[in-house]
Design an enzyme around this catalytic site. Structure first.
Site, PDB file in Angstrom:
ATOM      1  N   CYS A 124      -8.202  11.836  22.664  1.00 23.56           N
ATOM      2  CA  CYS A 124      -8.649  10.929  23.728  1.00 23.56           C
ATOM      3  C   CYS A 124      -9.392  11.592  24.882  1.00 23.56           C
ATOM      4  O   CYS A 124     -10.567  11.304  25.128  1.00 23.56           O
ATOM      5  CB  CYS A 124      -7.441  10.187  24.291  1.00 23.56           C
ATOM      6  SG  CYS A 124      -6.546   9.207  23.084  1.00 23.56           S
ATOM      7  N   HIS A 164      -7.453   7.853  31.386  1.00 28.98           N
ATOM      8  CA  HIS A 164      -6.960   9.063  30.719  1.00 28.98           C
ATOM      9  C   HIS A 164      -7.772  10.315  31.047  1.00 28.98           C
ATOM     10  O   HIS A 164      -7.994  11.173  30.201  1.00 28.98           O
ATOM     11  CB  HIS A 164      -6.897   8.859  29.198  1.00 28.98           C
ATOM     12  CG  HIS A 164      -5.869   9.746  28.556  1.00 28.98           C
ATOM     13  ND1 HIS A 164      -5.678   9.820  27.199  1.00 28.98           N
ATOM     14  CD2 HIS A 164      -4.961  10.606  29.109  1.00 28.98           C
ATOM     15  CE1 HIS A 164      -4.723  10.671  26.924  1.00 28.98           C
ATOM     16  NE2 HIS A 164      -4.266  11.159  28.079  1.00 28.98           N
TER      17      HIS A 164
END
Length: 573
Positions: A94, A150
């Site tokens: 990610c 994130h």
């Protein structure tokens, strides 16, 4: 930094299987698209609206036009009417993909080479990096983000609204419940994670995130003038675990034998419907005709949590093709040649200069970027300027049992995890991750012994070489037959590594616990910690310039414990 070499690209059929019956150099433009309506009658009166849709953990095989058993009618239609990117690469996890999208730089140039940014780490996308939304703001764009961030949040300066976005609705961490927005980073370390701007959005709990985010996009479009250029970054949480879906989507997959695959399929179809709603809103509010819609996955699918990368090798978190070959397409009335498949080599770092260029700005290698402007390749079918990709060099992940400096011709320690693509060749060193070829999950329980068998088959290696054009499944290792190519690609890794900055992977801070922040995840760093972090960043920059200064004894002691902590955390991961 970029070596120009011959490159043969991979042919990908629309059903997700890679053909072997042709080889086409990347330096040759794509074949003709559908004639006639593809040529816009006049340039757009203003810079285009840009809508970037990023999905989470969606596998290569998890879209209808790749022959999936999952229904994605919206994605299939948008891709068919636009340009499918069938030689498109992303990162295996990610944070790296998101950082490279927003900076246009490889991980080795941002210090994010290792793993992801964890909720309790005092770390974020380096504050000295000019982000894509900041560049678009300079070009007069209104910028909005919806979904998963994130990229760190320990300081307020790290938040999306401080990194170029006018508004933000979404989660700061990497993994939350789709309804309650709770995230646990270990036993007893749980907190709420849904934020609007810089405030905790307690009142929005209970709404399924995919639907909530699509509704927010529609609201933004309804309240914005089409005459002002707009950048929308829609980073869906879907289809990352936990596997949760509204019941009405589960029903259509009730005959699927594998429970994880059933839930995952329902989530993908729900996300597909959310994209349909976003596209409808673009048309309803007058944006569509001057819009560029980019769709991208962030990494390979998690094969034991419902995802599938078949027929590619590997999964999320690996440097095999199943971990780094992305789903991608561009849909826009502004494309000069539509309804075609592009085999131009494209990497996620390329979106930064490409979109800045569309906005009327400039961004190039002279600005320290690793990406290229690939709009002519996408829109017109020209040759891609990209001929190689550094997938990564992770100096902290150097535990491959059979790797050594000797095996790397004395120029590269093959115990270090690294991967690079140059032309038609792909080289991997260290431990690339689990290298299974995993078919779509149809059995009620997946035979885990396959996992261990594949690991044993490659347990005594630390160097792999593949001709990706001739062997897209990565089944025939040519490292032993072509030591000349291995040595040449190792030399490229050495070249890249000379430009790398130190890894940013600090120890977790107990003050990040949500209990100290009213039960929610959010910034926690004090002014003193912020000053210390800035000093550390300054030392990293000095190191990259080759001008390290002598440190005091307490600084050396502090540095020792930081490195020790990093090693321990790396082992844990």
């Amino acid at each position: 930094m970029h070596a120009l070499t011959g490159l043969s690209l991979v042919s990908l059929l629309s059903f997700g299987y890679l053909s072997w019956d042709w080889a086409k150099p990347s330096l040759v433009a794509d074949g003709p698209g559908e004639p006639g309506l593809e040529q816009p009658s006049a340039p757009p009166p203003q810079p285009p609206h840009i809508i970037f849709i990023l999905t989470d953990d969606q596998g290569y095989h998890d879209v209808g036009y790749h022959g999936s058993d999952i229904e994605t009618p919206t994605l299939d239609r948008l891709a068919a009417e636009g340009v499918k990117l069938e030689n498109y690469y992303i990162q295996p996890i990610c944070t790296p993909s998101r950082s490279q999208l927003l900076t246009g730089r490889y991980q080795i140039h941002t210090g994010l080479q290792h793993s992801i940014i964890r909720p309790r780490q005092p770390n974020c996308l380096p504050l000295d990096q000019v982000t894509l939304p900041q560049k678009l703001q300079e070009a007069g764009y209104s910028t909005h983000m919806v979904g998963k961030w994130h990229l760190g949040f320990y300081r307020k300066e790290c938040l999306p609204t401080r990194r170029g976005f006018d508004t933000f609705l979404g989660s700061l961490t990497g993994n939350v419940d789709y309804y309650t927005y709770d995230n646990c980073d270990g036993p007893g370390v749980c907190g709420f994670d849904l934020h609007e701007g810089e405030n905790v959005a307690w009142g929005l709990s209970g709404q399924y995130s995919t639907m909530l985010y699509a509704q927010r996009v529609s609201h933004i479009l309804a309240s914005h003038s089409p005459r002002r250029p707009l950048f929308l970054y829609v980073a869906f949480q879907a289809v990352h675990t936990p596997l949760q879906s509204p019941r009405e989507y589960l029903y259509r997959y009730r005959t699927m034998g594998n429970v994880a695959r059933r839930k995952y399929a329902a989530m993908v179809t729900c996300m597909d419907e959310a994209v349909r709603n976003i596209t409808s809103a673009l048309k309803r509010y007058g944006f569509y005709n001057n819009s560029v819609i980019i769709f991208s996955s962030d990494n390979g699918g998690q094969t034991f949590s419902g995802g599938s990368n078949w027929p590619l090798r590997g999964r999320k978190g690996t440097y095999w093709e199943g971990g780094v070959r992305g789903l991608g397409f561009v849909h826009s009335p502004l494309l000069k040649r539509k309804r075609r498949t592009s085999r131009a080599l494209v990497h996620i770092t390329d979106w930064y200069p490409t979109l800045v260029g569309l906005a009327g700005g400039t961004a190039s290698a002279a600005d320290g970027l690793d990406g290229y402007d690939v709009w002519p390749a996408i829109s017109e079918g020209r040759a891609s300027p990209r001929t190689e990709i550094l997938h990564n060099i992770d100096p902290l992940y150097n535990h491959a049992r059979h790797g050594s400096l000797e095996a790397g011709f004395g120029i590269w320690n093959t115990a270090v995890q690294a991967a690079i693509r140059v032309g038609e060749w792909k080289l991997l060193t260290g431990d690339p991750g689990y290298g299974d070829w995993i078919p779509p999950q149809t059995l009620a329980a997946f035979p885990g012994s396959w996992w261990n068998l594949e690991r044993m088959a490659s347990a005594r290696q630390a160097v792999w070489l593949f001709n990706i054009s001739a062997d897209p499944y990565e089944r025939e290792d040519l490292a032993g037959q072509r030591p000349d190519v291995v040595r040449a690609l190792l030399a490229r890794l050495v070249d890249y590594n000379r430009t790398a900055i130190p890894v940013r992977y600090p120890a977790e801070n107990p003050r990040a616990h949500p209990d100290f922040n009213g039960g929610a995840w959010g910034p926690w760093a004090s002014d003193e910690e912020e000053e210390e972090e800035e000093e550390e960043a300054g030392r990293a920059r000095s190191f990259s310039r080759g001008r390290r200064k002598k440190k005091c004894k307490i600084c050396k002691l502090r540095s020792f414990f930081r490195k020790l902590n990093t090693r321990l955390m790396s082992q844990r991961i």
